[in-house]
Structures are given as C-alpha cells and as structure tokens.
Design a protein around this motif. Structure first.
Motif, PDB file in Angstrom:
ATOM      1  N   GLY A   1      26.829 -19.094   8.887  1.00 16.49           N
ATOM      2  CA  GLY A   1      25.457 -19.606   8.874  1.00 16.49           C
ATOM      3  C   GLY A   1      24.442 -18.517   9.195  1.00 16.49           C
ATOM      4  N   ILE A   2      24.771 -17.634  10.144  1.00 14.08           N
ATOM      5  CA  ILE A   2      23.881 -16.522  10.492  1.00 14.08           C
ATOM      6  C   ILE A   2      23.725 -15.571   9.310  1.00 14.08           C
ATOM      7  N   ILE A   3      24.850 -15.275   8.636  1.00 18.93           N
ATOM      8  CA  ILE A   3      24.794 -14.395   7.453  1.00 18.93           C
ATOM      9  C   ILE A   3      23.917 -15.022   6.368  1.00 18.93           C
ATOM     10  N   PHE A   4      24.091 -16.331   6.146  1.00 16.46           N
ATOM     11  CA  PHE A   4      23.279 -17.040   5.155  1.00 16.46           C
ATOM     12  C   PHE A   4      21.799 -16.977   5.521  1.00 16.46           C
ATOM     13  N   PHE A   5      21.490 -17.183   6.803  1.00 19.50           N
ATOM     14  CA  PHE A   5      20.096 -17.144   7.264  1.00 19.50           C
ATOM     15  C   PHE A   5      19.506 -15.745   7.082  1.00 19.50           C
ATOM     16  N   LEU A   6      20.284 -14.709   7.397  1.00 17.58           N
ATOM     17  CA  LEU A   6      19.807 -13.333   7.236  1.00 17.58           C
ATOM     18  C   LEU A   6      19.559 -13.002   5.762  1.00 17.58           C
ATOM     19  N   GLU A   7      20.450 -13.470   4.884  1.00 20.71           N
ATOM     20  CA  GLU A   7      20.271 -13.255   3.449  1.00 20.71           C
ATOM     21  C   GLU A   7      19.009 -13.953   2.948  1.00 20.71           C
ATOM     22  N   LEU A   8      18.803 -15.192   3.407  1.00 21.55           N
ATOM     23  CA  LEU A   8      17.628 -15.955   2.999  1.00 21.55           C
ATOM     24  C   LEU A   8      16.350 -15.284   3.502  1.00 21.55           C
ATOM     25  N   THR A   9      16.375 -14.834   4.757  1.00 21.83           N
ATOM     26  CA  THR A   9      15.213 -14.161   5.342  1.00 21.83           C
ATOM     27  C   THR A   9      14.905 -12.864   4.594  1.00 21.83           C
ATOM     28  N   ALA A  10      15.961 -12.094   4.281  1.00 22.91           N
ATOM     29  CA  ALA A  10      15.784 -10.834   3.553  1.00 22.91           C
ATOM     30  C   ALA A  10      15.185 -11.085   2.171  1.00 22.91           C
ATOM     31  N   GLY A  11      15.645 -12.146   1.501  1.00 21.21           N
ATOM     32  CA  GLY A  11      15.119 -12.476   0.180  1.00 21.21           C
ATOM     33  C   GLY A  11      13.648 -12.853   0.220  1.00 21.21           C
ATOM     34  N   VAL A  12      13.259 -13.659   1.220  1.00 20.57           N
ATOM     35  CA  VAL A  12      11.860 -14.076   1.357  1.00 20.57           C
ATOM     36  C   VAL A  12      10.971 -12.874   1.684  1.00 20.57           C
ATOM     37  N   LEU A  13      11.428 -12.041   2.642  1.00 19.83           N
ATOM     38  CA  LEU A  13      10.645 -10.864   3.036  1.00 19.83           C
ATOM     39  C   LEU A  13      10.501  -9.878   1.879  1.00 19.83           C
ATOM     40  N   ALA A  14      11.589  -9.722   1.095  1.00 19.24           N
ATOM     41  CA  ALA A  14      11.540  -8.810  -0.052  1.00 19.24           C
ATOM     42  C   ALA A  14      10.520  -9.292  -1.088  1.00 19.24           C
ATOM     43  N   PHE A  15      10.394 -10.611  -1.244  1.00 23.10           N
ATOM     44  CA  PHE A  15       9.439 -11.175  -2.198  1.00 23.10           C
ATOM     45  C   PHE A  15       8.005 -11.060  -1.678  1.00 23.10           C
ATOM     46  N   VAL A  16       7.806 -11.325  -0.380  1.00 22.52           N
ATOM     47  CA  VAL A  16       6.461 -11.327   0.200  1.00 22.52           C
ATOM     48  C   VAL A  16       5.939  -9.907   0.398  1.00 22.52           C
ATOM     49  N   PHE A  17       6.821  -9.010   0.879  1.00 27.53           N
ATOM     50  CA  PHE A  17       6.394  -7.639   1.178  1.00 27.53           C
ATOM     51  C   PHE A  17       6.976  -6.663   0.156  1.00 27.53           C
ATOM     52  N   LYS A  18       6.695  -6.905  -1.104  1.00 26.98           N
ATOM     53  CA  LYS A  18       7.260  -6.068  -2.173  1.00 26.98           C
ATOM     54  C   LYS A  18       6.823  -4.610  -2.060  1.00 26.98           C
ATOM     55  N   ASP A  19       5.537  -4.391  -1.767  1.00 27.71           N
ATOM     56  CA  ASP A  19       5.038  -3.014  -1.674  1.00 27.71           C
ATOM     57  C   ASP A  19       5.664  -2.276  -0.499  1.00 27.71           C
ATOM     58  N   TRP A  20       5.824  -2.980   0.630  1.00 25.96           N
ATOM     59  CA  TRP A  20       6.441  -2.362   1.806  1.00 25.96           C
ATOM     60  C   TRP A  20       7.899  -2.019   1.519  1.00 25.96           C
ATOM     61  N   ILE A  21       8.598  -2.918   0.839  1.00 26.74           N
ATOM     62  CA  ILE A  21       9.996  -2.673   0.469  1.00 26.74           C
ATOM     63  C   ILE A  21      10.087  -1.459  -0.450  1.00 26.74           C
ATOM     64  N   LYS A  22       9.131  -1.344  -1.379  1.00 25.42           N
ATOM     65  CA  LYS A  22       9.130  -0.195  -2.291  1.00 25.42           C
ATOM     66  C   LYS A  22       8.948   1.111  -1.518  1.00 25.42           C
ATOM     67  N   ASP A  23       8.034   1.090  -0.528  1.00 25.60           N
ATOM     68  CA  ASP A  23       7.809   2.285   0.289  1.00 25.60           C
ATOM     69  C   ASP A  23       9.057   2.646   1.093  1.00 25.60           C
ATOM     70  N   GLN A  24       9.714   1.626   1.649  1.00 31.09           N
ATOM     71  CA  GLN A  24      10.927   1.876   2.426  1.00 31.09           C
ATOM     72  C   GLN A  24      12.051   2.403   1.539  1.00 31.09           C
ATOM     73  N   LEU A  25      12.134   1.883   0.316  1.00 29.34           N
ATOM     74  CA  LEU A  25      13.150   2.361  -0.631  1.00 29.34           C
ATOM     75  C   LEU A  25      12.885   3.817  -1.004  1.00 29.34           C
ATOM     76  N   ASN A  26      11.616   4.134  -1.197  1.00 31.00           N
ATOM     77  CA  ASN A  26      11.228   5.513  -1.493  1.00 31.00           C
ATOM     78  C   ASN A  26      11.608   6.438  -0.335  1.00 31.00           C
ATOM     79  N   PHE A  27      11.296   6.012   0.889  1.00 28.48           N
ATOM     80  CA  PHE A  27      11.627   6.796   2.088  1.00 28.48           C
ATOM     81  C   PHE A  27      13.143   6.973   2.214  1.00 28.48           C
ATOM     82  N   PHE A  28      13.890   5.899   1.936  1.00 35.22           N
ATOM     83  CA  PHE A  28      15.352   5.935   2.042  1.00 35.22           C
ATOM     84  C   PHE A  28      15.949   6.910   1.022  1.00 35.22           C
ATOM     85  N   ILE A  29      15.487   6.827  -0.227  1.00 37.94           N
ATOM     86  CA  ILE A  29      16.013   7.713  -1.271  1.00 37.94           C
ATOM     87  C   ILE A  29      15.675   9.168  -0.962  1.00 37.94           C
ATOM     88  N   ASN A  30      14.449   9.430  -0.521  1.00 37.65           N
ATOM     89  CA  ASN A  30      14.054  10.803  -0.205  1.00 37.65           C
ATOM     90  C   ASN A  30      14.869  11.382   0.947  1.00 37.65           C
TER      91      ASN A  30
END
Length: 271
Positions: free
Chosen positions: A99-128
């Motif tokens: 249940g915790i894993i499911f909740f974390l997956e759901l939370t990650a999906g919602v946050l990824a949709f709401v904060f798309k630009d922030w996720i893009k910046d973090q992905l850029n930082f991670f790749i660099n």
C-alpha cells in the motif's frame, strides 16, 4: 451440542496458494537482482572498499538492482511465508508495504503532472551530473550510451552539455584526445557499418552546427524523452494502470486471507 456438527470458517486454499505462488516468484527474482548487484559491486571492488559507494559523482546503476531487488525480496518473503504459514503479521506487513509503494507511485505521478517544469529541471540536473561522471564508472557509461543510442540524443538538452565532462570539454587547457568531442553513442549510425566506430565523435563539436547534424544527433535526451513519452502515452499509461490494479488486487487478496485466518482462529476458541 451432541448430534450437531459445527461448521466453522475455512481458509481459502485458492487465495492462500495463489498469494504463495505469486510471491515466491517475486522472492526469487529479488534474490537474483540482489545477487547481480553484489556481483557487480564485487567486480568493481566496492565490497572491499565500502566508502567508494559514495565517491562517484553520478548514479551507479547497480543501485537500481540493489533497491529493486531489496523491495522485491522483502515483499516476496512476507507474502510467500505469510501465506504458507498463515502468519497474519507477515500478511499485514505485506499489505501495508504494498500500500505504501502504491501511495508513493500515485504521489509521484501526480507531482510529475503538476510540477512538469520542475521535473524537467531536475532531470536536466541529474543527466548533467552523470555526464560529469561518465568516465568514472563503466556501468554508468554503458547506461548513458544506451540512453543516447536508444533515444537518438546527445547530452541533456544539446551536445554542448558534454563540456561538463573533463575529457570532452573544449577548453584550451584540455589535453584529452576527446577534446571538443562526444561519446560514440551520440553519432548517427551508418547502416553499412557493421563495426561501431568508437572515435566517430572526435572533434565533432569544433565543426559548425550545420556540419554537426551530419555526424551526431544534436537533440538533447530530455526533449527526446518527452517526445517518446507523448508518442507512447497510451502504452505507458496502460502499464502504470496495470501495475496499480495488480497491487490493489494483491492487497485485497492478502486482507481477505487475513480475515479468513482470524475468523478460523476465532471460531476455534468457541468450539
């Protein structure tokens, strides 16, 4: 109660052995992932020098095997042994953990949709960060090469992101033969070539932008990943929904089995 036969609750064998069979696969897969991770660390000498785990600036792909393997091992053990031994503590732990894993997956999906630009910046930082550590770890190097080849991209947003790496940057003080170049995984593939030319990216960024396009993929991996995600949105969404339904199904089965076991034990107290 003489002459009367008491009919008590029974534990469903179908649910019990379905949970057992399903989780023993996860348990074995978890052990296999952990074994692969430990073997990889052993080959790289990490196990003989534990402090080296934190020395690398980028991601060590072995961590993926270790984390996924540990989660699968714990879940598989709790579900498998809990169902086989009718242990309600392990089954409840299995349900809560899932249940915790499911909740974390759901939370990650919602946050990824709401904060798309922030996720893009973090992905850029991670790749660099991983570009900087490209030559520090062979597993990371293979992962970056696979990513750039698969998505036909180079760097996070452009090929010049490889200036972040001490071997590929274009500074005058760089003595490396790979100066102003890119890894071979950035190169466009010639169908006539059977053998990979690992030197195809040498000096390519010293050329004009128009010339670079004939030798390497000039699009970054972040926009290429976004494009791939949009093109395969139905498949990706279907996989996530399927995994979510499977998790909910597993939680429901475990809870039903716990209820059956507790009902049987309760009925035994009154017989």
């Amino acid at each position: 109660m003489s002459g009367k036969q008491f009919k008590g609750h029974e534990v469903s064998c179908c649910i019990k052995y379905f949970i057992f069979g399903f989780n023993i696969i996860f348990w074995l897969l978890g052990m296999a992932f952990l074994a692969i991770g430990l073997w990889a660390w052993s080959e790289k000498g990490v196990l003989s020098n534990i402090s080296s785990i934190t020395d690398m600036g980028g991601l060590d792909p072995v961590w993926l095997f270790m984390v996924v393997g540990a989660v699968m091992f714990i879940l598989g053990f709790a579900g498998c042994i809990g169902a086989l031994r009718e242990n309600t503590f392990l089954l409840k732990f299995f349900s809560v953990f899932l249940g915790i894993i499911f909740f974390l997956e759901l939370t990650a999906g919602v946050l990824a949709f709401v904060f798309k630009d922030w996720i893009k910046d973090q992905l850029n930082f991670f790749i660099n960060n991983n570009i900087r550590a490209y030559r520090d770890d062979i597993d990371l190097q293979n992962l970056i090469d696979f990513t750039q080849e698969y998505w036909e991209c180079c760097g996070a947003f452009e090929a010049d992101d490889w200036n972040l790496n001490i071997y590929f940057n274009c500074t005058d003080t760089n003595p490396s033969r790979e100066k102003c170049g890119v890894p071979f995984s950035c190169c466009t593939k010639d169908p006539a070539e059977d053998v990979i030319n690992t030197q195809c990216g040498y000096d390519v960024r010293a050329k004009t932008d128009a010339e670079q396009k004939t030798y390497i993929h000039v699009k970054g991996c972040v926009p290429q990943f976004e494009k791939w995600l949009q093109d395969n949105l139905t498949i990706v969404a279907g996989i996530f929904i399927g995994v979510a339904l499977l998790q909910i199904f597993g939680i429901c089965l475990a809870q039903n089995l716990v209820s059956d076991i507790e009902a049987v034990r309760q009925s035994c107290l009154f017989t």
